[in-house]
Design an enzyme around this catalytic site. Structure first.
Site, short mmCIF file in Angstrom:
data_model
loop_
_atom_site.label_atom_id
_atom_site.label_comp_id
_atom_site.label_asym_id
_atom_site.label_seq_id
_atom_site.Cartn_x
_atom_site.Cartn_y
_atom_site.Cartn_z
N LYS A 202 0.86 -1.18 0.00
CA LYS A 202 0.00 0.00 0.00
C LYS A 202 0.89 1.22 0.00
O LYS A 202 1.70 1.42 0.91
CB LYS A 202 -0.90 0.00 1.23
CG LYS A 202 -1.73 1.26 1.35
CD LYS A 202 -2.78 1.12 2.40
CE LYS A 202 -3.57 2.40 2.55
NZ LYS A 202 -4.65 2.26 3.51
N LYS A 257 -2.09 -1.43 -3.92
CA LYS A 257 -2.98 -0.26 -3.85
C LYS A 257 -2.15 1.00 -3.89
O LYS A 257 -1.20 1.10 -3.11
CB LYS A 257 -3.75 -0.34 -2.54
CG LYS A 257 -4.60 0.84 -2.23
CD LYS A 257 -5.24 0.62 -0.90
CE LYS A 257 -5.92 1.90 -0.47
NZ LYS A 257 -6.44 1.80 0.86
#
Ligand code: PBG
Length: 335
Positions: A202, A257
């Site tokens: 992330k 992400k």
């Protein structure tokens, strides 16, 4: 090296492009509603869905409305929803202890979903940002998020979520060691089958703005960035290390992400680790496409599908996208 040994005219790449049926036979990547996960925003005390200005077409919904949305999603072939709570600012504190209450908003939503739409999978984020007054994902000590103390709280949060019926817990906080702590806590609490979907890679991205508007964590975030825990967008090897550690600690699947700006990371993970790879087409990615569509620059629906196909082609098996319902409807219409 060419795959086809014969040169033109023995080889004509256009042969397979002449007709729709031939293009379908030749297609290497397909998008199916089963590939998509729908994120939903749940809020207490609202009668009708509340539009989110920076996330066109997406709303904050009451628990009942979320249940209806999940029913619709399941009817379209979508297999899971990811639930994000919009916490009443009055319930937010420095230490985010609301996260641990078994009757908090996300827990009540999970219960409603599991009892009323039992066949859809429910994914719940493990992180403290919906509950902290400062908007960070963990506990602040000496001006930064304190890793080990946060991990203890996250493990408790994961157990609370699993107790209420969450099928998949998704740590999105990027603390070191949290997957292992969550896995041990789940085992100890009698939840050996709860899936851990780790947000392993992330990135500290500028594309989360509309999400933070949606859940009301941006105003709280007081300019401070999440760079001391989320990944540096310049790095790919580091993502592979994160994935390898998280798998070693007991993650069942990993997430990248944002998605579109990190296709190389998705592809590298897919090539090295033979585990399910999820990708999150985040709020900023979604809104950029919608905004370009609204400005008359592109056809937003076509571009959205093109982006989702690219994410899949890169190697993601499952994509979280705010466009899941629209895309699933379009796919149903076209088949
Ligand atoms: C919080 C969380 C964020 C998103 C999902 N979970 C935001 C953040 O890290 O600040 C972003 C999703 C999106 O932008 O669509 N742990």
């Amino acid at each position: 090296m060419s795959v086809y040994p014969g040169a033109y005219p023995a080889t004509r790449m256009r042969r397979f492009r002449q007709r729709s049926w031939a293009r379908e036979l030749r297609a290497e990547t397909r998008l199916h509603p089963c590939d998509l996960v729908l994120p939903v925003f749940v809020k207490d005390g609202i009668e009708t869905p509340e539009p989110i200005e920076t996330l066109p077409g997406v709303t904050r919904q009451s628990i009942d409305q979320v249940v209806e949305t999940a029913r619709e999603a399941h009817g379209l072939g979508i297999q899971a929803v990811a639930v994000f709570p919009v916490t009443d600012p009055k319930l937010k504190t420095e230490d985010g202890q609301e996260a641990l209450k078994p009757d908090n908003l996300v827990c009540r939503t999970i219960q409603a979903l599991k009892s009323q739409v039992p066949d859809i999978g429910v994914i719940a984020d493990v992180a403290l940002d919906p509950y902290t007054s400062h908007g960070h994902d963990g506990l602040i000590r000496d001006g930064d998020v304190a890793n080990d103390e946060t991990v203890e709280t996250l493990a408790e949060q994961a157990v609370v979520l699993a107790n209420t019926g969450a099928d998949i817990v998704a740590p999105s906080d990027m603390m070191d060691g949290r997957v292992g702590a969550i896995r041990s806590a789940l085992e100890a609490a009698g939840h050996p089958d709860t899936i851990i979907l780790s947000y392993a890679a992330k990135y500290a991205s500028a594309l989360y703005g509309p999400f933070r508007d949606a859940v009301g964590s941006s105003t709280a975030l007081s300019g401070a960035s999440k760079r001391s825990y989320q990944m540096d967008p310049r790095n790919r090897d580091e993502a592979l290390a994160e994935v390898s550690l998280d798998l070693g600690e007991g993650a069942d699947a990993v997430m990248v992400k944002p998605a579109l700006a990190y296709l190389d990371v998705i592809a590298a993970i897919r090539e090295r680790f033979h585990v399910p790879v999820f990708a999150y087409q985040v709020s900023g990615e979604y809104t950029m496409v919608k905004a370009a569509g609204a400005a008359g620059v592109v056809d937003a629906d076509d571009v959205m599908v093109e982006h989702l196909l690219a994410i899949k082609r890169a190697g993601a098996g499952t994509i979280l996208t705010y466009a899941a319902l629209d895309v699933a409807k379009a796919l149903k219409g076209s088949s």
